[in-house]
Design a protein around this motif. Structure first.
Motif, PDB file in Angstrom:
ATOM      1  N   ALA A   1       8.846  -1.871  -4.405  1.00  0.00           N
ATOM      2  CA  ALA A   1       9.707  -2.738  -3.663  1.00  0.00           C
ATOM      3  C   ALA A   1       9.830  -1.861  -2.083  1.00  0.00           C
ATOM      4  CB  ALA A   1      11.052  -2.842  -4.007  1.00  0.00           C
ATOM      5  N   LYS A   2       9.259  -2.838  -1.080  1.00  0.00           N
ATOM      6  CA  LYS A   2       9.642  -2.204   0.461  1.00  0.00           C
ATOM      7  C   LYS A   2      10.787  -2.963   0.781  1.00  0.00           C
ATOM      8  CE  LYS A   2       4.870  -1.439   1.147  1.00  0.00           C
ATOM      9  NZ  LYS A   2       3.563  -1.368   1.888  1.00  0.00           N
TER      10      LYS A   2
ATOM     11  N   GLU B   1       9.655  -2.532 -13.765  1.00  0.00           N
ATOM     12  CA  GLU B   1       9.835  -3.884 -13.926  1.00  0.00           C
ATOM     13  C   GLU B   1      10.149  -4.476 -15.219  1.00  0.00           C
ATOM     14  OE1 GLU B   1       5.439  -3.994 -14.436  1.00  0.00           O
ATOM     15  OE2 GLU B   1       6.679  -2.822 -13.556  1.00  0.00           O
ATOM     16  N   ASN B   2      10.201  -3.727 -16.195  1.00  0.00           N
ATOM     17  CA  ASN B   2      10.617  -4.144 -17.482  1.00  0.00           C
ATOM     18  C   ASN B   2      12.024  -3.865 -17.789  1.00  0.00           C
ATOM     19  OD1 ASN B   2       8.196  -5.146 -18.599  1.00  0.00           O
ATOM     20  ND2 ASN B   2       7.482  -3.065 -18.777  1.00  0.00           N
ATOM     21  N   ALA B   3      12.633  -3.012 -16.637  1.00  0.00           N
ATOM     22  CA  ALA B   3      14.046  -2.403 -16.828  1.00  0.00           C
ATOM     23  C   ALA B   3      14.764  -2.952 -15.737  1.00  0.00           C
ATOM     24  CB  ALA B   3      14.193  -1.031 -16.664  1.00  0.00           C
ATOM     25  N   ILE B   4      14.381  -3.068 -14.495  1.00  0.00           N
ATOM     26  CA  ILE B   4      15.016  -3.646 -13.304  1.00  0.00           C
ATOM     27  C   ILE B   4      14.017  -4.471 -12.462  1.00  0.00           C
ATOM     28  CG2 ILE B   4      14.372  -1.689 -11.952  1.00  0.00           C
ATOM     29  CD1 ILE B   4      17.479  -1.963 -11.295  1.00  0.00           C
ATOM     30  N   GLY B   5      14.623  -5.436 -11.626  1.00  0.00           N
ATOM     31  CA  GLY B   5      13.794  -6.238 -10.764  1.00  0.00           C
ATOM     32  C   GLY B   5      14.248  -5.788  -9.233  1.00  0.00           C
ATOM     33  N   ALA B   6      13.260  -6.169  -8.446  1.00  0.00           N
ATOM     34  CA  ALA B   6      13.361  -5.662  -7.046  1.00  0.00           C
ATOM     35  C   ALA B   6      14.655  -6.245  -6.380  1.00  0.00           C
ATOM     36  CB  ALA B   6      12.189  -6.071  -6.254  1.00  0.00           C
TER      37      ALA B   6
ATOM     38  N   GLU C   1       6.986  -6.877  -2.469  1.00  0.00           N
ATOM     39  CA  GLU C   1       6.967  -6.208  -4.090  1.00  0.00           C
ATOM     40  C   GLU C   1       5.377  -6.182  -4.326  1.00  0.00           C
ATOM     41  OE1 GLU C   1       8.768  -7.516  -8.164  1.00  0.00           O
ATOM     42  OE2 GLU C   1       9.737  -8.057  -6.622  1.00  0.00           O
ATOM     43  N   GLU C   2       5.066  -5.031  -4.703  1.00  0.00           N
ATOM     44  CA  GLU C   2       3.512  -4.905  -5.220  1.00  0.00           C
ATOM     45  C   GLU C   2       3.542  -3.987  -6.332  1.00  0.00           C
ATOM     46  OE1 GLU C   2       1.927  -1.735  -1.969  1.00  0.00           O
ATOM     47  OE2 GLU C   2       2.653  -3.646  -1.383  1.00  0.00           O
ATOM     48  N   ASP C   3       2.235  -4.207  -7.063  1.00  0.00           N
ATOM     49  CA  ASP C   3       2.108  -3.302  -8.178  1.00  0.00           C
ATOM     50  C   ASP C   3       1.779  -2.057  -7.698  1.00  0.00           C
ATOM     51  OD1 ASP C   3       2.262  -5.415 -10.184  1.00  0.00           O
ATOM     52  OD2 ASP C   3       0.410  -5.702  -9.997  1.00  0.00           O
ATOM     53  N   SER C   4       2.260  -0.919  -8.484  1.00  0.00           N
ATOM     54  CA  SER C   4       1.734   0.389  -7.944  1.00  0.00           C
ATOM     55  C   SER C   4       0.393   1.057  -8.831  1.00  0.00           C
ATOM     56  CB  SER C   4       3.088   1.661  -8.581  1.00  0.00           C
ATOM     57  OG  SER C   4       2.619   2.528  -8.310  1.00  0.00           O
ATOM     58  N   ASP C   5      -0.453   1.322  -7.969  1.00  0.00           N
ATOM     59  CA  ASP C   5      -1.764   1.634  -8.647  1.00  0.00           C
ATOM     60  C   ASP C   5      -1.768   3.268  -9.052  1.00  0.00           C
ATOM     61  OD1 ASP C   5      -1.770   2.939  -6.178  1.00  0.00           O
ATOM     62  OD2 ASP C   5      -3.539   2.145  -5.556  1.00  0.00           O
ATOM     63  N   ASP C   6      -0.926   4.092  -8.815  1.00  0.00           N
ATOM     64  CA  ASP C   6      -0.674   5.347  -9.243  1.00  0.00           C
ATOM     65  C   ASP C   6       0.247   5.700 -10.195  1.00  0.00           C
ATOM     66  OD1 ASP C   6       1.514   5.080  -7.690  1.00  0.00           O
ATOM     67  OD2 ASP C   6       0.631   6.792  -6.514  1.00  0.00           O
ATOM     68  N   GLY C   7       0.676   4.646 -10.925  1.00  0.00           N
ATOM     69  CA  GLY C   7       1.822   5.023 -11.799  1.00  0.00           C
ATOM     70  C   GLY C   7       3.092   5.402 -11.364  1.00  0.00           C
TER      71      GLY C   7
END
Length: 101
Positions: free
Chosen positions: A4-5, A48-53, A73-79
């Motif tokens: 989340a930015k 995102e399974n535990a909390i939302g932005a 809000e974007e997917d993290s590509d590095d875990g």
């Protein structure tokens, strides 16, 4: 993991960041964070399974007492990678590491 930015228009120093940090450390699912004090923004990695932005933004507003706006809000590509800290936007230099445990 997602990233989340978040815009933080009312922060102006490391003390502001410390207050926000105390709030975010108490939230389950919030991972590494980076702050840009001069740019008045931050990035927070979260599960995102535990909390939302929006929940993160609301905690900053309601619990820490700072204005906060979800910019993206974007997917993290590095875990869970990335570093934590406070950054100055010009030049991008780490001012102080924030250790989360």
């Amino acid at each position: 993991m997602k990233i989340a930015k978040i815009g933080l228009p009312t922060i102006h120093c490391e003390s502001c960041v410390k207050v926000i940090e105390l709030t975010l450390k108490a939230l389950k699912g919030v991972g590494k964070r980076q702050y840009d004090v001069a740019g008045r923004s931050m990035e927070a990695r979260f599960d995102e399974n535990a909390i939302g932005a929006e929940e993160i933004v609301n905690a900053i507003k309601n619990d820490a007492g700072y204005e906060a706006v979800l910019e993206s809000e974007e997917d993290s590509d590095d875990g869970e990678g990335g570093s934590e800290g406070i950054f100055h936007s010009n030049p991008p230099t780490v001012l102080r590491d924030i250790v989360g445990s």
